[in-house]
Design a protein around this motif. Structure first.
Motif, PDB file in Angstrom:
ATOM      1  N   SER A  61     -11.772  10.054  -2.213  1.00  0.00           N
ATOM      2  CA  SER A  61     -10.413  10.399  -1.815  1.00  0.00           C
ATOM      3  C   SER A  61      -9.523   9.164  -1.704  1.00  0.00           C
ATOM      4  CB  SER A  61     -10.439  11.148  -0.483  1.00  0.00           C
ATOM      5  OG  SER A  61     -11.001  10.306   0.505  1.00  0.00           O
ATOM      6  N   ASP A  62      -9.852   8.125  -2.480  1.00  0.00           N
ATOM      7  CA  ASP A  62      -9.034   6.921  -2.460  1.00  0.00           C
ATOM      8  C   ASP A  62      -7.610   7.241  -2.904  1.00  0.00           C
ATOM      9  OD1 ASP A  62     -11.094   5.339  -1.636  1.00  0.00           O
ATOM     10  OD2 ASP A  62     -11.657   4.700  -3.659  1.00  0.00           O
ATOM     11  N   ILE A  63      -6.701   6.388  -2.510  1.00  0.00           N
ATOM     12  CA  ILE A  63      -5.305   6.520  -2.913  1.00  0.00           C
ATOM     13  C   ILE A  63      -5.095   5.665  -4.150  1.00  0.00           C
ATOM     14  CG2 ILE A  63      -2.922   6.105  -2.227  1.00  0.00           C
ATOM     15  CD1 ILE A  63      -3.925   6.487   0.695  1.00  0.00           C
ATOM     16  N   TYR A  64      -4.570   6.264  -5.201  1.00  0.00           N
ATOM     17  CA  TYR A  64      -4.379   5.568  -6.455  1.00  0.00           C
ATOM     18  C   TYR A  64      -2.900   5.362  -6.732  1.00  0.00           C
ATOM     19  CZ  TYR A  64      -9.255   6.479  -7.350  1.00  0.00           C
ATOM     20  OH  TYR A  64     -10.612   6.509  -7.260  1.00  0.00           O
ATOM     21  N   SER A  65      -2.607   4.239  -7.367  1.00  0.00           N
ATOM     22  CA  SER A  65      -1.239   3.955  -7.793  1.00  0.00           C
ATOM     23  C   SER A  65      -1.047   4.430  -9.218  1.00  0.00           C
ATOM     24  CB  SER A  65      -0.964   2.447  -7.752  1.00  0.00           C
ATOM     25  OG  SER A  65      -0.937   1.995  -6.435  1.00  0.00           O
ATOM     26  N   TYR A  66       0.174   4.786  -9.526  1.00  0.00           N
ATOM     27  CA  TYR A  66       0.568   5.115 -10.887  1.00  0.00           C
ATOM     28  C   TYR A  66       1.573   4.057 -11.320  1.00  0.00           C
ATOM     29  CZ  TYR A  66      -1.574   9.553  -9.816  1.00  0.00           C
ATOM     30  OH  TYR A  66      -2.483  10.518  -9.461  1.00  0.00           O
ATOM     31  N   VAL A  67       1.325   3.427 -12.444  1.00  0.00           N
ATOM     32  CA  VAL A  67       2.238   2.415 -12.947  1.00  0.00           C
ATOM     33  C   VAL A  67       3.352   3.135 -13.690  1.00  0.00           C
ATOM     34  CG1 VAL A  67       2.498   0.386 -14.422  1.00  0.00           C
ATOM     35  CG2 VAL A  67       0.390   0.719 -13.111  1.00  0.00           C
ATOM     36  N   THR A 104       5.479  -5.029 -12.226  1.00  0.00           N
ATOM     37  CA  THR A 104       5.258  -3.608 -12.472  1.00  0.00           C
ATOM     38  C   THR A 104       5.823  -2.834 -11.294  1.00  0.00           C
ATOM     39  OG1 THR A 104       3.046  -3.747 -11.489  1.00  0.00           O
ATOM     40  CG2 THR A 104       3.183  -3.862 -13.899  1.00  0.00           C
ATOM     41  N   LYS A 105       6.347  -1.674 -11.591  1.00  0.00           N
ATOM     42  CA  LYS A 105       6.777  -0.753 -10.539  1.00  0.00           C
ATOM     43  C   LYS A 105       5.704   0.307 -10.457  1.00  0.00           C
ATOM     44  CE  LYS A 105      10.292   2.572  -9.203  1.00  0.00           C
ATOM     45  NZ  LYS A 105      11.478   3.318  -9.633  1.00  0.00           N
ATOM     46  N   GLU A 106       5.212   0.534  -9.239  1.00  0.00           N
ATOM     47  CA  GLU A 106       4.115   1.471  -9.050  1.00  0.00           C
ATOM     48  C   GLU A 106       4.448   2.475  -7.965  1.00  0.00           C
ATOM     49  OE1 GLU A 106       0.329  -0.495  -8.810  1.00  0.00           O
ATOM     50  OE2 GLU A 106       0.931  -1.983 -10.316  1.00  0.00           O
ATOM     51  N   ARG A 107       3.792   3.629  -8.047  1.00  0.00           N
ATOM     52  CA  ARG A 107       4.023   4.706  -7.085  1.00  0.00           C
ATOM     53  C   ARG A 107       2.685   5.225  -6.591  1.00  0.00           C
ATOM     54  NH1 ARG A 107       7.664   9.146  -9.393  1.00  0.00           N
ATOM     55  NH2 ARG A 107       9.259   7.685  -8.740  1.00  0.00           N
ATOM     56  N   GLN A 108       2.643   5.513  -5.285  1.00  0.00           N
ATOM     57  CA  GLN A 108       1.488   6.149  -4.663  1.00  0.00           C
ATOM     58  C   GLN A 108       1.983   7.363  -3.895  1.00  0.00           C
ATOM     59  OE1 GLN A 108       0.034   2.992  -2.105  1.00  0.00           O
ATOM     60  NE2 GLN A 108      -1.632   2.556  -3.530  1.00  0.00           N
ATOM     61  N   LYS A 113       3.961  11.769   1.007  1.00  0.00           N
ATOM     62  CA  LYS A 113       5.140  10.919   0.833  1.00  0.00           C
ATOM     63  C   LYS A 113       4.968  10.030  -0.387  1.00  0.00           C
ATOM     64  CE  LYS A 113       6.410  10.633   5.682  1.00  0.00           C
ATOM     65  NZ  LYS A 113       6.733   9.745   6.779  1.00  0.00           N
ATOM     66  N   ILE A 114       6.093   9.732  -1.014  1.00  0.00           N
ATOM     67  CA  ILE A 114       6.096   8.817  -2.150  1.00  0.00           C
ATOM     68  C   ILE A 114       6.308   7.405  -1.627  1.00  0.00           C
ATOM     69  CG2 ILE A 114       7.334   8.101  -4.223  1.00  0.00           C
ATOM     70  CD1 ILE A 114       8.083  11.052  -4.631  1.00  0.00           C
ATOM     71  N   ASP A 143       7.929  -4.785  -1.654  1.00  0.00           N
ATOM     72  CA  ASP A 143       8.572  -3.477  -1.528  1.00  0.00           C
ATOM     73  C   ASP A 143       9.401  -3.170  -2.760  1.00  0.00           C
ATOM     74  OD1 ASP A 143       7.615  -3.050   1.037  1.00  0.00           O
ATOM     75  OD2 ASP A 143       9.340  -4.022   1.974  1.00  0.00           O
ATOM     76  N   TYR A 144       9.621  -1.885  -2.998  1.00  0.00           N
ATOM     77  CA  TYR A 144      10.532  -1.470  -4.045  1.00  0.00           C
ATOM     78  C   TYR A 144      11.410  -0.370  -3.478  1.00  0.00           C
ATOM     79  CZ  TYR A 144      12.670  -0.101  -8.323  1.00  0.00           C
ATOM     80  OH  TYR A 144      13.605   0.143  -9.276  1.00  0.00           O
ATOM     81  N   PRO A 145      12.693  -0.405  -3.587  1.00  0.00           N
ATOM     82  CA  PRO A 145      13.433  -1.587  -4.031  1.00  0.00           C
ATOM     83  C   PRO A 145      13.262  -2.702  -3.021  1.00  0.00           C
ATOM     84  CG  PRO A 145      14.955   0.077  -3.223  1.00  0.00           C
ATOM     85  CD  PRO A 145      13.581   0.678  -3.183  1.00  0.00           C
TER      86      PRO A 145
END
Length: 184
Positions: A61-67, A104-108, A113-114, A143-145
């Motif tokens: 159940s790890d949290i993965y980032s999406y590039v 790279t901009k990544e999202r988890q 929450k995003i 952080d982004y932004p």
């Protein structure tokens, strides 16, 4: 049909087609700048595939980032010698190691929450007889932004997702399965 309308349109060629047409498009013949631009265009999909393969193997159940995207590269080298800094000392070209900086901009997705972040990468490459190879990579997270100037300390990310994606792309490029874009 008038071909002049397509004169400035990038053309996609496989490595084999480019060589057959007399174009010097193999990865080992590309300048670092052109190679990196093409790498960064493909990097998000390569990185996300690396993440998905790891996810299937671990089933945790790890949290993965999406590039989401990889930013414009910078090529101004930093001194990489182990001693103190002296502007007259050897440059990276003398060591055979080339440096590329990109983000790279990544999202988890965490607890519904995003969470978006920006990662700052320092990629060290060398050119061998068989093509470009990853030597080492360092990454910092921000952080982004960008809300503040503080980012994490640099960490060795040579075995991380982005480094694995770079290695896979370089391997595919050397094998001729990456489409080289002319007219970039």
């Amino acid at each position: 049909m008038n071909n002049s309308a397509f004169a400035n349109t990038p053309v996609l060629l496989t490595q084999r087609q480019a060589v057959k047409n007399g174009l010097s498009s193999t990865c080992s013949e590309q300048s670092l700048e052109l190679l990196t631009i093409q790498l960064l265009q493909d990097l998000p999909s390569y990185a996300n595939r690396v993440t998905q393969r790891a996810r299937r193997r671990s089933r945790s159940s790890d949290i993965y980032s999406y590039v989401l995207l990889a930013g414009k590269p910078e090529f101004q080298p930093l001194p990489i010698n182990s001693g103190g800094y002296n502007a007259d000392e050897q440059k990276s070209n003398d060591t055979g190691v080339e440096q590329v900086f990109f983000t790279t901009k990544e999202r988890q997705y965490i607890a519904g929450k995003i969470v978006e972040s920006q990662q700052f990468h320092w990629l060290l490459l060398t050119k061998s007889n068989s093509g470009w190879r990853l030597v080492m990579m360092f990454t910092q997270i921000g952080d982004y932004p960008q809300k503040q100037q503080v980012v994490s300390p640099p960490r060795d990310s040579s075995k991380g997702v982005i480094a694995q994606a770079v290695k896979a792309w370089l391997r595919d490029c050397q094998a001729g399965s990456v489409r080289m874009r002319t007219g970039i």
